[in-house]
Design an enzyme around this catalytic site. Structure first.
Site, PDB file in Angstrom:
ATOM      1  N   THR A 169      -9.709 -17.454  -5.104  1.00  0.00           N
ATOM      2  CA  THR A 169      -9.903 -15.994  -5.217  1.00  0.00           C
ATOM      3  C   THR A 169     -11.324 -15.605  -4.805  1.00  0.00           C
ATOM      4  OG1 THR A 169      -8.362 -15.985  -7.070  1.00  0.00           O
ATOM      5  CG2 THR A 169      -9.736 -14.033  -6.818  1.00  0.00           C
ATOM      6  N   THR A 175       0.818  -1.215   0.000  1.00  0.00           N
ATOM      7  CA  THR A 175       0.000   0.000   0.000  1.00  0.00           C
ATOM      8  C   THR A 175       0.854   1.269   0.000  1.00  0.00           C
ATOM      9  OG1 THR A 175      -1.670  -1.200   1.221  1.00  0.00           O
ATOM     10  CG2 THR A 175      -1.836   1.192   1.285  1.00  0.00           C
ATOM     11  N   GLU A 176       0.374   2.282  -0.747  1.00  0.00           N
ATOM     12  CA  GLU A 176       1.086   3.568  -0.815  1.00  0.00           C
ATOM     13  C   GLU A 176       0.123   4.706  -0.509  1.00  0.00           C
ATOM     14  OE1 GLU A 176       3.294   3.909  -4.451  1.00  0.00           O
ATOM     15  OE2 GLU A 176       4.461   2.108  -3.946  1.00  0.00           O
ATOM     16  N   GLY A 194      -4.471   2.740  -1.866  1.00  0.00           N
ATOM     17  CA  GLY A 194      -4.231   1.345  -1.514  1.00  0.00           C
ATOM     18  C   GLY A 194      -5.005   0.373  -2.380  1.00  0.00           C
ATOM     19  N   GLU A 217      -6.237  -5.638   3.998  1.00  0.00           N
ATOM     20  CA  GLU A 217      -6.130  -6.760   3.041  1.00  0.00           C
ATOM     21  C   GLU A 217      -7.168  -6.660   1.921  1.00  0.00           C
ATOM     22  OE1 GLU A 217      -4.586 -10.429   3.862  1.00  0.00           O
ATOM     23  OE2 GLU A 217      -3.547  -9.812   5.682  1.00  0.00           O
ATOM     24  N   GLY A 218      -7.448  -5.418   1.544  1.00  0.00           N
ATOM     25  CA  GLY A 218      -8.406  -5.135   0.480  1.00  0.00           C
ATOM     26  C   GLY A 218      -9.736  -4.717   1.076  1.00  0.00           C
ATOM     27  N   PHE A 259     -25.740  -4.232  25.660  1.00  0.00           N
ATOM     28  CA  PHE A 259     -25.212  -3.669  26.911  1.00  0.00           C
ATOM     29  C   PHE A 259     -25.832  -2.298  27.217  1.00  0.00           C
ATOM     30  CE2 PHE A 259     -21.296  -5.799  28.642  1.00  0.00           C
ATOM     31  CZ  PHE A 259     -21.295  -6.918  27.833  1.00  0.00           C
ATOM     32  N   HIS A 305     -36.313 -11.288  27.486  1.00  0.00           N
ATOM     33  CA  HIS A 305     -37.112 -10.407  26.619  1.00  0.00           C
ATOM     34  C   HIS A 305     -36.881 -10.813  25.161  1.00  0.00           C
ATOM     35  CE1 HIS A 305     -38.049  -7.929  30.004  1.00  0.00           C
ATOM     36  NE2 HIS A 305     -36.804  -7.525  30.176  1.00  0.00           N
ATOM     37  N   GLN A 306     -37.983 -10.916  24.415  1.00  0.00           N
ATOM     38  CA  GLN A 306     -37.834 -11.357  23.018  1.00  0.00           C
ATOM     39  C   GLN A 306     -36.954 -10.417  22.189  1.00  0.00           C
ATOM     40  OE1 GLN A 306     -41.549 -12.172  21.058  1.00  0.00           O
ATOM     41  NE2 GLN A 306     -41.404 -14.342  21.551  1.00  0.00           N
TER      42      GLN A 306
HETATM   43  N1  CAA Z   1      -4.267 -14.115  -8.910  1.00  0.00           N
HETATM   44  C1  CAA Z   1      -3.392 -14.041  -9.947  1.00  0.00           C
HETATM   45  N2  CAA Z   1      -3.433 -13.046 -10.859  1.00  0.00           N
HETATM   46  C2  CAA Z   1      -4.369 -12.095 -10.689  1.00  0.00           C
HETATM   47  C3  CAA Z   1      -5.290 -12.105  -9.627  1.00  0.00           C
HETATM   48  C4  CAA Z   1      -5.214 -13.180  -8.708  1.00  0.00           C
HETATM   49  N3  CAA Z   1      -6.059 -13.271  -7.683  1.00  0.00           N
HETATM   50  N4  CAA Z   1      -6.091 -11.021  -9.716  1.00  0.00           N
HETATM   51  C5  CAA Z   1      -5.709 -10.353 -10.818  1.00  0.00           C
HETATM   52  N5  CAA Z   1      -4.667 -11.009 -11.402  1.00  0.00           N
HETATM   53  C6  CAA Z   1      -3.982 -10.665 -12.664  1.00  0.00           C
HETATM   54  C7  CAA Z   1      -5.004 -10.565 -13.797  1.00  0.00           C
HETATM   55  O1  CAA Z   1      -5.239 -11.824 -14.370  1.00  0.00           O
HETATM   56  C8  CAA Z   1      -4.311  -9.646 -14.754  1.00  0.00           C
HETATM   57  O2  CAA Z   1      -3.318 -10.354 -15.437  1.00  0.00           O
HETATM   58  P1  CAA Z   1      -2.973 -10.079 -17.008  1.00  0.00           P
HETATM   59  O3  CAA Z   1      -2.329  -8.765 -17.077  1.00  0.00           O
HETATM   60  O4  CAA Z   1      -2.083 -11.206 -17.367  1.00  0.00           O
HETATM   61  O5  CAA Z   1      -4.295 -10.102 -17.724  1.00  0.00           O
HETATM   62  C9  CAA Z   1      -3.598  -8.671 -13.803  1.00  0.00           C
HETATM   63  O6  CAA Z   1      -3.426  -9.368 -12.560  1.00  0.00           O
HETATM   64  C10 CAA Z   1      -4.333  -7.386 -13.563  1.00  0.00           C
HETATM   65  O7  CAA Z   1      -5.578  -7.713 -13.012  1.00  0.00           O
HETATM   66  P2  CAA Z   1      -6.788  -6.693 -12.965  1.00  0.00           P
HETATM   67  O8  CAA Z   1      -7.035  -6.172 -14.360  1.00  0.00           O
HETATM   68  O9  CAA Z   1      -7.905  -7.353 -12.273  1.00  0.00           O
HETATM   69  O10 CAA Z   1      -6.170  -5.516 -12.086  1.00  0.00           O
HETATM   70  P3  CAA Z   1      -6.816  -4.213 -11.502  1.00  0.00           P
HETATM   71  O11 CAA Z   1      -5.853  -3.102 -11.629  1.00  0.00           O
HETATM   72  O12 CAA Z   1      -8.206  -4.022 -12.045  1.00  0.00           O
HETATM   73  O13 CAA Z   1      -6.879  -4.514  -9.902  1.00  0.00           O
HETATM   74  C11 CAA Z   1      -7.772  -5.364  -7.843  1.00  0.00           C
HETATM   75  C12 CAA Z   1      -7.478  -5.594  -9.328  1.00  0.00           C
HETATM   76  C13 CAA Z   1      -8.485  -6.619  -7.424  1.00  0.00           C
HETATM   77  C14 CAA Z   1      -8.648  -4.165  -7.585  1.00  0.00           C
HETATM   78  C15 CAA Z   1      -6.418  -5.204  -7.067  1.00  0.00           C
HETATM   79  O14 CAA Z   1      -5.779  -3.977  -7.362  1.00  0.00           O
HETATM   80  C16 CAA Z   1      -6.581  -5.310  -5.554  1.00  0.00           C
HETATM   81  O15 CAA Z   1      -6.735  -6.419  -5.022  1.00  0.00           O
HETATM   82  N6  CAA Z   1      -6.544  -4.181  -4.841  1.00  0.00           N
HETATM   83  C17 CAA Z   1      -6.552  -4.211  -3.357  1.00  0.00           C
HETATM   84  C18 CAA Z   1      -5.170  -4.295  -2.831  1.00  0.00           C
HETATM   85  C19 CAA Z   1      -5.141  -4.811  -1.412  1.00  0.00           C
HETATM   86  O16 CAA Z   1      -5.817  -5.763  -1.061  1.00  0.00           O
HETATM   87  N7  CAA Z   1      -4.317  -4.192  -0.587  1.00  0.00           N
HETATM   88  C20 CAA Z   1      -4.154  -4.648   0.769  1.00  0.00           C
HETATM   89  C21 CAA Z   1      -2.757  -4.418   1.204  1.00  0.00           C
HETATM   90  S1  CAA Z   1      -2.206  -5.487   2.456  1.00  0.00           S
HETATM   91  C22 CAA Z   1      -2.826  -4.930   3.887  1.00  0.00           C
HETATM   92  O17 CAA Z   1      -3.772  -4.215   3.994  1.00  0.00           O
HETATM   93  C23 CAA Z   1      -2.175  -5.598   5.010  1.00  0.00           C
HETATM   94  C24 CAA Z   1      -1.638  -4.876   6.136  1.00  0.00           C
HETATM   95  O18 CAA Z   1      -0.464  -4.576   6.284  1.00  0.00           O
HETATM   96  C25 CAA Z   1      -2.573  -4.776   7.278  1.00  0.00           C
END
Ligand code: CAA
Length: 382
Positions: free
Chosen positions: A313, A126-127, A131, A363-364, A338, A278-279
């Site tokens: 996925t 994440t940046e 994110g 994590e998304g 509570f 109480h229901q």
């Molecule tokens: N497995 C393998 N490959 C995958 C995939 C998967 N699950 N999902 C996508 N891809 C591949 C696609 O097949 C595609 O490949 P090609 O170029 O060969 O066709 C490529 O990746 C691009 O895929 P998309 O076109 O779907 O990409 P997108 O830009 O539309 O983004 C998204 C998809 C699902 C939105 C993704 O950007 C995403 O998951 N974003 C959320 C990020 C995230 O979860 N961040 C959390 C950070 S970690 C955190 O929070 C933890 C912490 O420290 C607490």
């Protein structure tokens, strides 16, 4: 057809996690939350008990567990404290790209010494610029001979101030979007790596979160994971593995909220009888129990799917999204059960609501989970 009866080994894993959570984590949870303390002594004990590097094969010094086993542990830990659990399982997220993308030689060289003692690692995707759009990340990786030079900033990085190792996603060419993203393993000791100050957070206050700056950081090409441009797929495949345990973490918070609410409802009297009679309260508890049960089963189903060799996925996004939404709803209803006391910090349920909230974001974000679910679903109709 999944069979969710637990093996004797799974029962003892769950018991180990439950005992540790109740004896070590629960007594410290409220105080760590109040003052925002990172209880490193607890994390060290979790490591010593084999509750930290859960996904790393035993040949590299980890616990070598499948996703169902991880979920059993994570739910128990999260019942005691969501924030501490986030810090305990952050190594699984950070090390997964090495498991998925590393060569056998890299795994041996990096994972074996890392897992041989208590150490923390952070997943740096994440940046500050966004994110959810992981494909648009801006941290640069410029090739210079047999090294790469990393420049950029990551944010919201779990355990970053305490970590000795970072898995970092950077782009060799931003014009290429996701096709330029490349993954690297970077030690904290590398010149130019600077973790920021611990952020003040709404919940998960026993966990530590900060930025990490990479300024002219030289990384040998031997510490690149996979080929140039393979980093995005590595990040996505990592999250496919780790979102399901977040479902378990949310389920643990939800179960704790239900347990507190039910116990309180049996004790608290109004109109001459316990409110559990109480229901209005019974319906609340019944709805909470359904949400917890469904969250657990969806999580176990996703975990079982992955353990049986599928990508998972769709299933992991469903589990993470449903369980985190359920955790927020159940914690909210626990506070309502509570009444005024639920809003007070002297009682345990307001923390659960604050901790549950993050599970909908990290994590998304759940909006991303729904995007993933819809894409996976629509493919089947196309
Ligand atoms: N497995 C393998 N490959 C995958 C995939 C998967 N699950 N999902 C996508 N891809 C591949 C696609 O097949 C595609 O490949 P090609 O170029 O060969 O066709 C490529 O990746 C691009 O895929 P998309 O076109 O779907 O990409 P997108 O830009 O539309 O983004 C998204 C998809 C699902 C939105 C993704 O950007 C995403 O998951 N974003 C959320 C990020 C995230 O979860 N961040 C959390 C950070 S970690 C955190 O929070 C933890 C912490 O420290 C607490």
């Amino acid at each position: 057809m999944p069979d969710f009866s637990l093996t004797p080994e799974q029962e003892s894993l769950r018991d180990l996690a439950r005992k540790f959570a109740r004896a070590e984590m629960a007594p410290q949870a409220a105080e760590c939350d109040r003052i925002g303390r990172f209880p490193e002594e607890i994390y060290r004990k979790a490591y010593e008990l084999g509750l930290m590097n859960l996904n790393v094969p035993t040949e590299y010094g980890g616990s070598g567990l499948g996703v169902v086993d991880q979920c059993l542990i994570v739910e128990e830990l999260a019942h005691a404290c969501g924030g501490m659990t986030t810090s305990v399982i952050a190594n699984c997220l950070a090390l997964e790209p090495i498991l998925l993308g590393g060569t056998p030689a890299q795994k041996e060289r990096i994972l074996s010494p890392f897992c041989a003692k208590y150490q923390l690692a952070s997943f740096c995707l994440t940046e500050p610029s966004g994110g959810s759009d992981a494909g648009g990340l801006k941290t640069r990786a410029r090739k210079d001979g047999d090294q790469y030079v990393l420049d950029g900033e990551k944010c919201f990085i779990t355990n970053a101030p305490h970590a000795s190792l970072y898995t970092v996603f950077a782009t060799v060419d931003p014009e290429l979007r996701h096709k330029g993203i490349t993954a690297f393993v970077v030690p904290r000791s590398a010149a130019g790596v600077t973790p920021g100050k611990d952020e003040e957070k709404m919940g998960h206050r026993a966990s530590s979160t900060s930025t990490v700056r990479f300024e002219g950081v030289r990384v040998p090409a031997t510490d690149r994971l996979g080929a140039e441009g393979e980093g995005f797929s590595l990040a996505m495949r990592t999250l496919d593995q780790t979102r399901t345990p977040i479902g378990a973490l949310a389920t643990g918070i939800a179960q704790a909220a239900l347990d507190h609410a039910a116990a309180y409802a049996l004790k608290r009297q109004t109109f001459g009888k316990p409110i559990a009679e109480h229901q209005a309260i019974q319906i609340k508890l019944a709805n909470m129990a359904q949400a917890v049960h469904a969250a657990r089963l969806l999580t176990w189903h996703a975990a079982w799917t992955i353990d049986h060799g599928a990508k998972g996925t769709l299933e992991s996004s469903i589990a993470k999204c449903f369980a985190s939404d359920a955790a927020l709803e159940v914690a909210d209803e626990a506070i309502q059960t509570f009444g005024g006391y639920g809003y007070m910090k002297a009682y345990p349920v307001e923390k659960l609501l604050r901790d549950a909230k993050l599970t909908q974001i990290y994590e998304g974000a759940n909006e991303i989970q729904r995007t993933v679910i819809a894409r996976e679903l629509l493919q089947k109709y196309a």
